[in-house]
Each structure stands twice: as C-alpha cells, then as structure tokens.
Design an enzyme around this catalytic site. Structure first.
Site, PDB file in Angstrom:
ATOM      1  N   GLU A 114       0.820  -1.285   0.006  1.00 25.90           N
ATOM      2  CA  GLU A 114       0.278  -0.148   0.156  1.00 25.90           C
ATOM      3  C   GLU A 114       0.850   1.341   0.255  1.00 25.90           C
ATOM      4  O   GLU A 114       1.527   1.500   0.574  1.00 25.90           O
ATOM      5  CB  GLU A 114      -0.947   0.020   0.835  1.00 25.90           C
ATOM      6  CG  GLU A 114      -1.408  -1.426   1.682  1.00 25.90           C
ATOM      7  CD  GLU A 114      -2.300  -1.326   3.485  1.00 25.90           C
ATOM      8  OE1 GLU A 114      -1.881   0.031   3.435  1.00 25.90           O
ATOM      9  OE2 GLU A 114      -2.315  -2.755   3.205  1.00 25.90           O
ATOM     10  N   LYS A 116       2.105   4.925   1.083  1.00 21.79           N
ATOM     11  CA  LYS A 116       2.499   5.317   2.457  1.00 21.79           C
ATOM     12  C   LYS A 116       2.460   6.410   2.878  1.00 21.79           C
ATOM     13  O   LYS A 116       2.416   7.180   1.581  1.00 21.79           O
ATOM     14  CB  LYS A 116       3.959   4.975   2.508  1.00 21.79           C
ATOM     15  CG  LYS A 116       4.072   4.936   4.879  1.00 21.79           C
ATOM     16  CD  LYS A 116       5.063   4.603   4.877  1.00 21.79           C
ATOM     17  CE  LYS A 116       5.322   4.818   6.676  1.00 21.79           C
ATOM     18  NZ  LYS A 116       5.573   6.437   6.256  1.00 21.79           N
ATOM     19  N   ASP A 118       1.972   9.604   3.651  1.00 21.45           N
ATOM     20  CA  ASP A 118       2.526  10.974   4.582  1.00 21.45           C
ATOM     21  C   ASP A 118       1.772  12.046   5.600  1.00 21.45           C
ATOM     22  O   ASP A 118       1.118  13.350   4.800  1.00 21.45           O
ATOM     23  CB  ASP A 118       3.149  11.731   3.574  1.00 21.45           C
ATOM     24  CG  ASP A 118       4.162  12.311   4.668  1.00 21.45           C
ATOM     25  OD1 ASP A 118       4.555  11.818   5.784  1.00 21.45           O
ATOM     26  OD2 ASP A 118       5.591  13.376   4.301  1.00 21.45           O
ATOM     27  N   LYS A 314      10.532   3.427   1.808  1.00 21.78           N
ATOM     28  CA  LYS A 314      10.995   4.985   1.619  1.00 21.78           C
ATOM     29  C   LYS A 314      11.725   5.881   0.310  1.00 21.78           C
ATOM     30  O   LYS A 314      12.651   4.829   0.697  1.00 21.78           O
ATOM     31  CB  LYS A 314      11.703   5.922   3.444  1.00 21.78           C
ATOM     32  CG  LYS A 314      10.837   4.773   4.456  1.00 21.78           C
ATOM     33  CD  LYS A 314       9.761   5.384   5.069  1.00 21.78           C
ATOM     34  CE  LYS A 314      10.023   7.020   5.447  1.00 21.78           C
ATOM     35  NZ  LYS A 314      10.591   7.511   6.529  1.00 21.78           N
ATOM     36  N   CYS A 408      16.821  49.979  -5.447  1.00 19.64           N
ATOM     37  CA  CYS A 408      16.459  49.167  -6.553  1.00 19.64           C
ATOM     38  C   CYS A 408      17.474  48.417  -7.319  1.00 19.64           C
ATOM     39  O   CYS A 408      18.168  49.406  -7.855  1.00 19.64           O
ATOM     40  CB  CYS A 408      15.452  49.622  -7.971  1.00 19.64           C
ATOM     41  SG  CYS A 408      14.817  47.962  -8.708  1.00 19.64           S
ATOM     42  N   CYS A 411      17.630  49.375 -10.973  1.00 18.48           N
ATOM     43  CA  CYS A 411      17.751  50.216 -11.413  1.00 18.48           C
ATOM     44  C   CYS A 411      18.007  51.630 -10.452  1.00 18.48           C
ATOM     45  O   CYS A 411      18.329  52.963 -10.517  1.00 18.48           O
ATOM     46  CB  CYS A 411      16.753  51.415 -12.440  1.00 18.48           C
ATOM     47  SG  CYS A 411      15.189  51.230 -11.156  1.00 18.48           S
ATOM     48  N   CYS A 424      10.011  48.636  -5.707  1.00 22.17           N
ATOM     49  CA  CYS A 424      10.591  49.925  -7.016  1.00 22.17           C
ATOM     50  C   CYS A 424       9.852  50.818  -7.241  1.00 22.17           C
ATOM     51  O   CYS A 424       8.557  49.604  -7.866  1.00 22.17           O
ATOM     52  CB  CYS A 424      11.318  48.705  -8.011  1.00 22.17           C
ATOM     53  SG  CYS A 424      12.044  50.529  -8.959  1.00 22.17           S
ATOM     54  N   CYS A 429      11.464  50.669 -14.642  1.00 26.45           N
ATOM     55  CA  CYS A 429      13.190  50.370 -14.154  1.00 26.45           C
ATOM     56  C   CYS A 429      12.745  48.842 -15.207  1.00 26.45           C
ATOM     57  O   CYS A 429      11.886  48.622 -15.970  1.00 26.45           O
ATOM     58  CB  CYS A 429      13.088  49.646 -13.073  1.00 26.45           C
ATOM     59  SG  CYS A 429      14.098  48.009 -12.254  1.00 26.45           S
TER      60      CYS A 429
HETATM   61  S1  IVH Z   1       0.417   0.317   8.635  1.00 30.94           S
HETATM   62  C1  IVH Z   1       1.645  -2.357  12.290  1.00 30.94           C
HETATM   63  N1  IVH Z   1      -0.296   1.033   6.025  1.00 30.94           N
HETATM   64  O1  IVH Z   1       2.952   4.540   8.394  1.00 30.94           O
HETATM   65  C2  IVH Z   1       1.446  -1.501  10.732  1.00 30.94           C
HETATM   66  N2  IVH Z   1       0.565   2.435   8.784  1.00 30.94           N
HETATM   67  O2  IVH Z   1       5.092   4.258  11.067  1.00 30.94           O
HETATM   68  C3  IVH Z   1       1.486   0.265  10.750  1.00 30.94           C
HETATM   69  N3  IVH Z   1       1.231   4.988   6.958  1.00 30.94           N
HETATM   70  O3  IVH Z   1       2.606   6.188  11.880  1.00 30.94           O
HETATM   71  C4  IVH Z   1       0.761   0.617   9.999  1.00 30.94           C
HETATM   72  N4  IVH Z   1       0.320   4.478   5.541  1.00 30.94           N
HETATM   73  O4  IVH Z   1       0.174   6.558   9.767  1.00 30.94           O
HETATM   74  C5  IVH Z   1      -0.004   1.701   7.862  1.00 30.94           C
HETATM   75  N5  IVH Z   1      -0.492   2.532   4.741  1.00 30.94           N
HETATM   76  C6  IVH Z   1      -0.533   2.226   5.126  1.00 30.94           C
HETATM   77  C7  IVH Z   1       0.201   3.528   6.381  1.00 30.94           C
HETATM   78  C8  IVH Z   1       0.576   3.605   7.496  1.00 30.94           C
HETATM   79  C9  IVH Z   1       1.182   5.094   6.718  1.00 30.94           C
HETATM   80  C10 IVH Z   1       1.812   5.497   8.432  1.00 30.94           C
HETATM   81  C11 IVH Z   1       0.689   5.392   9.941  1.00 30.94           C
HETATM   82  C12 IVH Z   1       2.043   5.375  10.923  1.00 30.94           C
HETATM   83  C13 IVH Z   1       3.352   4.729  10.053  1.00 30.94           C
HETATM   84  C14 IVH Z   1       3.835   3.504  10.682  1.00 30.94           C
END
Ligand code: IVH
Length: 669
Positions: A114, A116, A118, A314, A408, A411, A424, A429
């Site tokens: 999935e 991740k 942010d 990451k 400026c 000029c 300015c 200018c």
């Molecule tokens: S699963 C044990 N799924 O990542 C499983 N986490 O360090 C824990 N996060 O703060 C979470 N997308 O908020 C999971 N699809 C996703 C995620 C996700 C983002 C974040 C989560 C947590 C951090 C884990």
C-alpha cells in the site's frame, strides 16, 4: 406528524444524507446536485431545531457540534498502534523477506502493498455501529482524543453502513490533506501575512489539532482507512480482505493497493509507485509492505514497537540541507522585490536545486534565516523549491542578517514598503519593463507569436523600450539590431505584432498586468463592464459589488486606473491601432462542448460536480456517468476513480482540472 412518524422520517432523512455523502466523498459519484443535498440537510436541521431531544450523536448535523475545547483529553488505545521499520533500498526489502520466510514458513510470500500516506495516523472507535471516539496515534499507547474534529471530516462515517453493526470496531488509518488544499490554504495564509505550513502533513496535523472544531471543518481533510484491529473475529483472513471490507462499512481506502506474490513483485510495485509518486493528489513517502495473511502476521508477531510482518519502503526524501550562499533580490512585473535564495547546489530526489524561494522579508525574519546558514530546503512535486528554515546548531557566528535594499538592485531608484512587500516605484525600471512585456506578449494576453523572453530582454537592453505600447512602434531597422534576427524572422515578428492588435476586452485587461488581476478576474471584469471606458472609470463600490472581487483586488485596480502614466500607455496602445473587439463583434464560435459527451472522475477543486454539469451543458455538452467508447472526454479531478484507467485504455481525451477550466473560459488548449 406523530412522534413515531417523525422519528421514522428523521431516520429516513439521515440515511438519505449519509448515502449521498458516501456517493460524493467515498465513491466520487454523486447522484444528486449540491443544492438537493443542502435541501435535505436544511430539512434535518430544521426538524432538530424544533425537537432537540431527537438529536443523536451520529446525526449528520453533528459534524460540527460542540464549542471549542480548552485542551484535548487523552485517549488510551485498547491495542497499541505500532510503528514500522524502514527499508531504504531494495536490498533491505529482500532482507526483510528473508527474515519473514526464515521465521515463518516458506509459503508466506503473499504481501499486501500500500502506498504510505504522509499524514497523521488516527484510530476511530465504533460502538454498536456509531462513531464514539477517535484519537491520534501519540506515542502508540496514548494519543489525544480529537473526536470532535474527526467528526468534521466528511470521509469518516458517523455510523457504519450496516444493519447488523458489530459491538466494537476499531478502524485505523491516516488523515491527510490533499496537495491542492494545502496550496489553497497556504496561499490564503500568505495573503493574510500568517505563518505558512511547511508541508501537507504539518498542515493536516495542525488542522486536526485545533481546539476549535469549526477551524478543522474549514480545512478540507481526508481520511483513508488502512486497517482494523483484530480482524479475525470478523471472518477476515487477510489484509487485502480488510481493505475490501472497509468500503462496505463506508470508509475510503487507497485504490492503488497491490497484492504481490513474492518479493520481486513487491520490488516492481515499489518502483512503479515511486515513479508515479507526484501523481497522487496527496503526499506519499513510501510503500508499506505487509504479509497478507493475518494468521501469518500473528505467527510472526511483533518486536517492541514494530511488527515483524510489515516494513515501510521509504522513498528518497524531498528535503535536504545545504548552504545559503547569497540572497538575490528579484524585481517582478508590479515592481515587487522578491528575495531568492542562491544555494550551494544540492540534489533532492534526483534533481539539482540551486535556487529557492524565500517568499518575503518578513518570512526571512520570522524564520531567522541568515546568509551563510545551513538551511533545510524542500522540493516537492511541481512547486518551486523553498527554504524551510535554518539549522541554527550549525551556526559559526559568521552568518549575516539580511535586509531588503532601500534602492532597486536593477535601476537604483528608491524602494518603498507597502505592507509586507517592497516595491521599486520606477515604472521604467528595466527589470519591471521586461516582466511587463513578457506578460503582455504571453499566450493568454496579446499572444504575440515569436516574441520570447530573450528577444524582449534585447528590446529593453538595446532598443530601450520603456512601455508595452513601444512594441507597436518597432520598425524593421530596429529589429535588425537584435541578435539572431534576419530578414524573414523580422518580417514574421512584425506580422505577428500587427496581428495581435485585434484583441478581446478580457485579454486586454489581463495583459495590463494589474496586480491581483489574473485571467479569471479579467474575464469577470470584461463581462461586467463590457467596454474599456466603463472599466477605466469604474468606482470602488461598483468593483466591490462584482462577485469574486474583494477589497484587495478593487484597491489594486483603482490604484492602477488612477495612475496617469498607466492611462497614457493605454491611450498610446489605442492610438497605435490596438482594437478591442466589443462583445457583439466577437465572432460567434460554436460552444466548446457542442454535442460532446463529457464524464467526470475525482474531485474538482474549483466547483462542485453539479456546477460543472451546468457549465458543460451551458456550452452545449452532455454529462454522462460512465466511460464508454462514445465518450468525448473525461475530466479528471483529485483522487480519480477507475474511470481514468478505462478512459486511458479506450484512448479517450483526458482533461485535468486546469485544462477543463480553461475550456470553460473559452481559452483554447
Ligand atoms: S500500517 C503495524 N499502512 O506509517 C502497522 N501505516 O510507521 C502500522 N502509514 O504512523 C501501520 N500509510 O500512520 C500502515 N498504508 C499504511 C500506512 C501507514 C501510512 C503510517 C502510519 C504510521 C506509520 C508507521
């Protein structure tokens, strides 16, 4: 209506509102117009006003209930929210896989992958189907109870969409702010001179942790569910099943999830997502790889803070530190001086960054950025890189405090302070003249073909043009003096300058380069005033009465129109033969969507679906619900659904929101 009937009616009304809310926020496929939805809400509000005893916590009217809090109570998570170990490269992903199969069994090779998010992790608690409590992750054991604020998020169901709700359901997921909303919010904050949020995640966190829920409600946040705690008793055997089940309860889940067999498929998927990283409407910083089988997850168990069955791959960061070598002061079209950071070149996410915006002097002071500082720089997506702040611990004492010059840099004229801005005031200018001419000749203004920045720079430096109107005085002999011009190119340029003389009023107004008057406002002004004379003599009250025009814009227009120099340039343009086409003489074009079938997917920022439908129909088009071969174009907003893939497969024309808005305004794309 008797009390029994009234209760039934309220129930029906609530279900209907929830259903349409789900169609709109979760499925991106509304069935009724915004007006009809508002009507249902108004009816419910009215009934609840007359019968407050019938208000229940899951009522859609309770999304913004209750006043501001003094502080957040804490929320203890029944089962702690774990964090994740990181993998920084594919080698570390393979090592993770080796650990999994060593500790588990050889056949544990199915992973649920999935993107991740942010954002901010939260847990939502549903008791007998009703959302009763929700909190942030905090340290994993104890977070903050932000129930009131979570209720304002429309993609969080207040009641599970099921007739037989479980006694208890704990849903985990992420609250994110879309990049478009983040930009909108920061623009607004910049206009008001407020401190800016560094990124969408901080902005989501800041919005969710507001003690006054009306503030949270005004910032559009989104919730994506990614897990339920203890899925086995629900008959859920795998993570991917959990993700299929959550939407049935009314939650939004990430559509870009992939079940992969074996680590090599995982690695391919990770590469695929990383390539498309910028295309997500919200920020993602990696891919979470989870063993799909819940029973295998349990067998692998967890370590102190993170499970053994999952890892976060990451992506390379979008931020880096480097040295601020110098601050260059750039002069813009309206004379505003903007400080630009000149950096020791640094690679961020594969791109070398050597300049970044510092916004304005107040921002530099607020962040206490000094020349020579080690600074944190961010480059996210298509936005201009920016300096987030200094790393004060690395200061040597040799850093220099910056202040805006009082002359400026282009000029040498005096600079005046105008609110947070420095300007300015010499309108001849050379830097300002160049910027004005760039703008004047640009595609959406006078659209002078073949007149690019390099040529304009030469016109100002060598031919000393001072006003936009001077373009129409240029003769063959003048252009001979410019580099890179010969007989044919000179004739071509003179011809396109001549051609540009016929222009519509909205383009003319836009081309003047009045501060705060962009294309859309120029269009509104032209629609309202119809002629240039009316526009130039408009008084402040008339301007402010036009929908969408605020004090700032009206002020800016008034200042511009009172300036004798500006009026002289306008007279000059007309006397040089510029002709403004009146509305009547503008040739009648076929409406852009004439007999075209148009479909929408995802959320538009500028207008609702129903508004968009009205606009398309006004331009001769038909809006359809699904993608087929007969479709002429698909308009794609944020978080598009499966329609996009289907349209791509069929080779149907795809428009993003900007392109769509331009078409509505009659601008060709
Ligand atoms: S699963 C044990 N799924 O990542 C499983 N986490 O360090 C824990 N996060 O703060 C979470 N997308 O908020 C999971 N699809 C996703 C995620 C996700 C983002 C974040 C989560 C947590 C951090 C884990």
């Amino acid at each position: 209506m008797g009390e029994g009937n009234l209760k039934k009616h309220i129930k029906k009304l609530k279900h209907s509102i929830e259903y349409h809310n789900y169609r709109y926020y979760i499925l991106d496929a509304p069935e009724i117009s915004d007006g009809e939805y508002d009507q249902l809400m108004r009816e419910l509000i009215q009934i609840e006003k007359e019968h407050p005893e019938l208000i229940t916590p899951d009522s859609p009217t309770q999304r913004v209930g209750g006043g501001p809090l003094k502080e957040f109570p804490s929320m203890i998570h029944r089962i702690p929210l774990l964090s994740l170990d990181n993998a920084m490269d594919t080698q570390e992903l393979r090592e993770f896989h080796q650990r999994v199969i060593r500790q588990g069994r050889k056949d544990i090779t199915v992973y649920c992958c999935e993107p991740k998010f942010d954002g901010l992790a939260v847990e939502l608690v549903y008791e007998n189907g009703i959302f009763t409590r929700g909190g942030t992750r905090g340290d994993g054991t104890t977070g903050e109870d932000v129930t009131q604020n979570l209720k304002t998020i429309k993609s969080i169901p207040l009641r599970l969409m099921t007739d037989i709700p479980p006694d208890l359901l704990e849903v985990r997921g992420e609250v994110v702010m879309y990049k478009s909303e983040f930009k909108r919010l920061n623009n607004k904050r910049a206009q008001r001179g407020e401190a800016l949020f560094a990124n969408p995640r901080n902005s989501a966190a800041g919005s969710l942790r507001q003690l006054d829920p009306t503030i949270t409600a005004s910032r559009s946040l989104m919730f994506f569910a990614y897990a339920i705690s203890e899925p086995l008793p629900f008959g859920i055997e795998t993570q991917s099943q959990a993700l299929k089940m959550l939407p049935l309860f009314g939650f939004k889940v990430n559509p870009d999830v992939k079940v992969c067999k074996g680590i090599e498929e995982v690695i391919d998927f990770v590469a695929y997502v990383e390539k498309r990283r910028e295309e997500f409407p919200y920020e993602i910083d990696g891919v979470v790889v989870k063993v799909d089988s819940i029973r295998y997850q349990e067998m692998l168990g967890t370590k102190a803070r993170a499970p053994r069955w999952a890892i976060a791959y990451k992506f390379p960061p979008t931020q880096a530190t480097t040295t601020l070598k110098h601050i260059h002061v750039q002069v813009g079209r309206t004379g505003v001086l903007t400080p630009v950071a000149i950096l020791e070149p640094v690679k961020i996410g594969g791109v070398t960054v050597s300049r970044a915006t510092l916004h304005n002097e107040d921002e530099i002071k607020r962040k206490d950025i000094r020349i020579g500082d080690a600074v944190l720089v961010q480059r996210a997506g298509d936005v201009i890189p920016e300096v987030l702040g200094p790393i004060k611990s690395r200061r040597t004492g040799d850093e220099e405090i910056f202040s805006m010059p009082d002359k400026c840099p282009e000029c040498g004229s005096n600079v005046v302070k105008d609110g947070a801005l420095f300007r300015c005031i010499n309108m001849t200018c050379p830097a300002i003249v160049k910027e004005r001419v760039y703008h004047f000749a640009s595609k959406d203004a006078f659209d002078i073909d073949g007149l690019g920045k390099r040529t304009i720079d030469q016109m100002v430096n060598i031919l000393h043009i001072k006003h936009i109107s001077d373009l129409y005085r240029l003769r063959y002999e003048d252009l001979m003096k410019l580099d890179g011009f010969a007989d044919q190119s000179i004739k071509n340029l003179l011809a396109s300058i001549e051609r540009s003389k016929d222009i519509s009023l909205e383009r003319f107004i836009y081309a003047l380069g009045i501060g705060h008057v962009g294309q859309s406002i120029a269009q509104d002004l032209a629609d309202y005033f119809k002629t240039l004379e009316n526009f130039l003599s408009a008084d402040y009250d008339k301007l402010i009465a036009i929908p969408g025009i605020g004090h700032e814009v009206a002020d800016s227009i008034k200042v511009f129109c009172k300036n004798k120099e500006n009026l002289k340039v306008i007279d000059d343009l007309i006397s040089m033969g510029v002709r403004i086409k009146s509305r009547e003489t503008q040739e009648k074009k076929e409406p852009v969507f004439s007999n075209k079938k148009v479909c929408f997917t995802g959320t538009l920022n500028a207008m609702s679906r129903s508004q968009a439908k009205i606009e398309v129909e006004a331009l001769g088009g038909h809006v359809v619900e699904s993608v087929s071969r007969q479709l002429d174009c698909l308009v794609v907003g944020d978080a598009p659904g499966s329609k996009l893939k289907k349209a791509e497969a069929l080779g149907i024309k795809i428009l993003d929101e900007d392109a769509f808005l331009r078409l509505l305004k009659g601008v060709n794309i």
